[in-house]
Enzyme design. Structure first.
Site, short mmCIF file in Angstrom:
data_model
loop_
_atom_site.label_atom_id
_atom_site.label_comp_id
_atom_site.label_asym_id
_atom_site.label_seq_id
_atom_site.Cartn_x
_atom_site.Cartn_y
_atom_site.Cartn_z
N TYR A 73 24.02 -42.40 13.48
CA TYR A 73 24.53 -43.58 14.21
C TYR A 73 24.93 -44.69 13.23
O TYR A 73 25.92 -45.38 13.44
CB TYR A 73 23.49 -44.05 15.23
N VAL A 110 31.66 -45.74 23.16
CA VAL A 110 30.53 -46.61 22.79
C VAL A 110 30.93 -47.57 21.67
O VAL A 110 30.12 -48.34 21.19
CB VAL A 110 29.30 -45.75 22.39
N HIS A 126 28.63 -45.23 28.92
CA HIS A 126 27.69 -44.60 27.97
C HIS A 126 27.07 -45.58 27.00
O HIS A 126 26.54 -45.19 25.96
CB HIS A 126 28.41 -43.47 27.20
N CYS A 147 9.20 -57.84 22.43
CA CYS A 147 9.49 -58.24 21.04
C CYS A 147 11.00 -58.21 20.81
O CYS A 147 11.69 -57.31 21.30
CB CYS A 147 8.83 -57.27 20.07
N GLY A 200 42.69 -39.87 26.73
CA GLY A 200 41.92 -39.48 25.55
C GLY A 200 40.54 -38.95 25.83
O GLY A 200 39.59 -39.28 25.13
C1 BV8 Z 1 23.36 -37.43 33.19
C2 BV8 Z 1 26.80 -41.69 23.98
C3 BV8 Z 1 21.64 -37.20 34.79
C4 BV8 Z 1 26.10 -41.00 22.84
C5 BV8 Z 1 27.68 -39.83 25.32
C6 BV8 Z 1 27.38 -31.57 35.35
C7 BV8 Z 1 27.96 -30.45 34.81
C8 BV8 Z 1 27.68 -30.08 33.51
C9 BV8 Z 1 26.78 -30.82 32.72
C10 BV8 Z 1 26.21 -31.91 33.26
C11 BV8 Z 1 26.51 -32.30 34.56
N1 BV8 Z 1 25.78 -33.43 34.84
C12 BV8 Z 1 25.06 -33.78 33.74
C13 BV8 Z 1 25.29 -32.87 32.76
C14 BV8 Z 1 24.68 -32.87 31.43
C15 BV8 Z 1 25.45 -33.73 30.44
C16 BV8 Z 1 26.82 -33.18 30.17
O1 BV8 Z 1 27.81 -33.71 30.68
N2 BV8 Z 1 26.87 -32.14 29.38
C17 BV8 Z 1 28.17 -31.56 29.03
C18 BV8 Z 1 28.40 -31.70 27.52
C19 BV8 Z 1 28.16 -30.11 29.44
N3 BV8 Z 1 25.55 -35.10 30.92
C20 BV8 Z 1 24.53 -35.94 30.70
O2 BV8 Z 1 23.50 -35.63 30.15
C21 BV8 Z 1 24.74 -37.37 31.19
N4 BV8 Z 1 23.56 -37.79 31.91
O3 BV8 Z 1 24.12 -36.74 33.81
O4 BV8 Z 1 22.16 -37.91 33.70
C22 BV8 Z 1 20.79 -36.15 34.19
C23 BV8 Z 1 19.52 -36.51 33.83
C24 BV8 Z 1 18.67 -35.54 33.30
C25 BV8 Z 1 19.12 -34.22 33.12
C26 BV8 Z 1 20.45 -33.88 33.43
C27 BV8 Z 1 21.27 -34.85 33.97
C28 BV8 Z 1 24.88 -38.31 30.01
C29 BV8 Z 1 26.20 -38.10 29.35
C30 BV8 Z 1 26.43 -39.19 28.30
C31 BV8 Z 1 26.22 -38.64 26.92
N5 BV8 Z 1 26.52 -39.67 25.90
N6 BV8 Z 1 27.90 -40.82 24.44
C32 BV8 Z 1 26.94 -40.97 21.60
O5 BV8 Z 1 28.14 -41.30 21.64
O6 BV8 Z 1 26.37 -40.61 20.54
S1 BV8 Z 1 28.97 -38.83 25.70
C33 BV8 Z 1 29.87 -38.60 24.27
O7 BV8 Z 1 30.60 -37.44 24.50
C34 BV8 Z 1 30.90 -39.65 24.03
O8 BV8 Z 1 30.51 -40.93 24.39
C35 BV8 Z 1 32.07 -39.23 24.85
O9 BV8 Z 1 32.07 -39.89 26.06
C36 BV8 Z 1 31.78 -37.81 25.16
C37 BV8 Z 1 32.84 -36.91 24.60
O10 BV8 Z 1 33.86 -36.96 25.51
P1 BV8 Z 1 35.31 -37.52 25.11
O11 BV8 Z 1 35.28 -39.00 25.15
O12 BV8 Z 1 36.24 -36.81 25.98
O13 BV8 Z 1 35.54 -37.13 23.61
P2 BV8 Z 1 35.89 -35.68 23.04
O14 BV8 Z 1 35.70 -35.73 21.58
O15 BV8 Z 1 35.19 -34.65 23.85
O16 BV8 Z 1 37.45 -35.51 23.38
C38 BV8 Z 1 38.39 -36.38 22.80
C39 BV8 Z 1 39.69 -36.15 23.54
O17 BV8 Z 1 40.68 -37.04 23.02
C40 BV8 Z 1 40.25 -34.74 23.37
O18 BV8 Z 1 40.68 -34.25 24.62
C41 BV8 Z 1 41.46 -34.95 22.45
O19 BV8 Z 1 42.50 -34.04 22.72
C42 BV8 Z 1 41.87 -36.34 22.81
N7 BV8 Z 1 42.59 -37.07 21.75
C43 BV8 Z 1 42.48 -36.92 20.40
N8 BV8 Z 1 43.29 -37.81 19.78
C44 BV8 Z 1 43.90 -38.53 20.77
C45 BV8 Z 1 43.46 -38.06 22.01
N9 BV8 Z 1 43.90 -38.57 23.18
C46 BV8 Z 1 44.80 -39.57 23.12
N10 BV8 Z 1 45.27 -40.09 21.96
C47 BV8 Z 1 44.84 -39.59 20.78
N11 BV8 Z 1 45.32 -40.08 19.61
#
Ligand code: BV8
Length: 259
Positions: A73, A110, A126, A147, A200
């Site tokens: 982080y 974030v 998030h 604190c 994105g």
């Molecule tokens: C929860 C903070 C209840 C931390 C993040 C339903 C189905 C399946 C799974 C689940 C579900 N419900 C819950 C889950 C579990 C889980 C989940 O979703 N798992 C997935 C991976 C299968 N979700 C959770 O745990 C959530 N909590 O549901 O609570 C609960 C409680 C207990 C038990 C179970 C459930 C919490 C989710 C939040 C996690 N924290 N961030 C940190 O950042 O360190 S999420 C983190 O990943 C990021 O913040 C970001 O949001 C996310 C990644 O997503 P993207 O933003 O899309 O980024 P990514 O890299 O994937 O993609 C980038 C995109 O940009 C690409 O498409 C690329 O092509 C494009 N791109 C690239 N360049 C450009 C562009 N686009 C435009 N212009 C460009 N130049």
């Protein structure tokens, strides 16, 4: 050079811009890619490639390896502080200034680039990478104020000099619930909007990705901006293959919504 825009898209965007809460925008890590901030999946390359995101972005992962997670982080925080909002952030903020009450910005990011561009009311699903909070509930919170995190002893991670409580980043980790009031506001925006612009995001993370399905079911026109296919392309009426910093300013200008 602006691409040929689908005819109904510009009309729909102008209609959305003419009504309160007419436009919802959902952004993901790709929104900040052209500011030099690695997308979430890209952030797991190089040194970090050998770790599972669940290991680095979860409470069990932090408890098991606090220094490793804190260092990840810290490295990301340094990158965010060195970055600047890009033309996509600035175009969205210019639109929001010109049309108060029309756009609702919902972000999975974030970083603080939307906020530094001027959109301080973004719904942060998030949390905030630049904020700290205590890992355990502060024992003093029951009797008086907790604190101050600023008073933590320096370390990797910092800890409370009194009780040893660890600092953790103020983000929502996998397995943690999103802030209920923020998620509810985002769901209402998805229900109310005339057009949802999705910029994105891979659509891989829930419940954020569910907002796209919700907007579509609510009758909104769903438009994706992404240079790559995503897991939610099937929810879009239009997929614009391109980047945030190039397509967002061009699209808003083509609709006559920003200069
Ligand atoms: C929860 C903070 C209840 C931390 C993040 C339903 C189905 C399946 C799974 C689940 C579900 N419900 C819950 C889950 C579990 C889980 C989940 O979703 N798992 C997935 C991976 C299968 N979700 C959770 O745990 C959530 N909590 O549901 O609570 C609960 C409680 C207990 C038990 C179970 C459930 C919490 C989710 C939040 C996690 N924290 N961030 C940190 O950042 O360190 S999420 C983190 O990943 C990021 O913040 C970001 O949001 C996310 C990644 O997503 P993207 O933003 O899309 O980024 P990514 O890299 O994937 O993609 C980038 C995109 O940009 C690409 O498409 C690329 O092509 C494009 N791109 C690239 N360049 C450009 C562009 N686009 C435009 N212009 C460009 N130049």
């Amino acid at each position: 050079m602006a691409p040929p825009w689908p005819a109904d898209l510009l009309t729909h965007l102008r209609e959305a811009a003419a009504r309160p809460r007419g436009l919802a925008v959902l952004t993901g890590a790709g929104m900040s890619a052209e500011s030099g901030i690695p997308t979430f999946r890209d952030a797991l390359t190089g040194h970090w490639a050998r770790f599972d995101p669940m290991e680095l972005a979860s409470e069990p992962g932090f408890r098991a390896h606090p220094q490793r997670v804190w260092d990840w982080y810290s490295e990301r925080r340094d990158g965010v502080r060195a970055a600047q909002p890009n033309a996509g952030h600035l175009a969205l903020a210019a639109f929001a200034r010109a049309r108060p009450g029309v756009p609702t910005l919902i972000t999975q990011n974030v970083d603080d680039l939307h906020q530094r561009a001027g959109q301080t009311d973004a719904l942060r699903l998030h949390g905030n990478l630049l904020e700290d909070r205590w890992l355990e509930r502060c024992p003093r919170a029951a009797m008086q104020a907790a604190c101050p995190t600023a008073g933590a002893e320096p370390g990797r991670p910092p800890r409370c000099a009194d009780c040893g409580n660890l600092l953790r980043p103020g983000v929502v980790w996998f397995g943690e619930s999103l802030p209920p009031e923020v998620l509810a506001a985002a769901e209402h925006a998805a229900d109310d909007c005339h057009l949802l612009l999705v910029v994105g995001t891979s659509g891989a993370v829930w419940p954020a990705a569910g907002l796209v399905h919700r907007a579509r079911q609510g009758g909104a026109l769903v438009v994706i901006i992404n240079p790559q296919p995503s897991e939610i392309d099937d929810q879009a009426h239009h997929v614009l293959r391109g980047t945030a910093a190039s397509l967002l300013p061009a699209l808003l200008a083509a609709a006559g919504l920003v200069g």
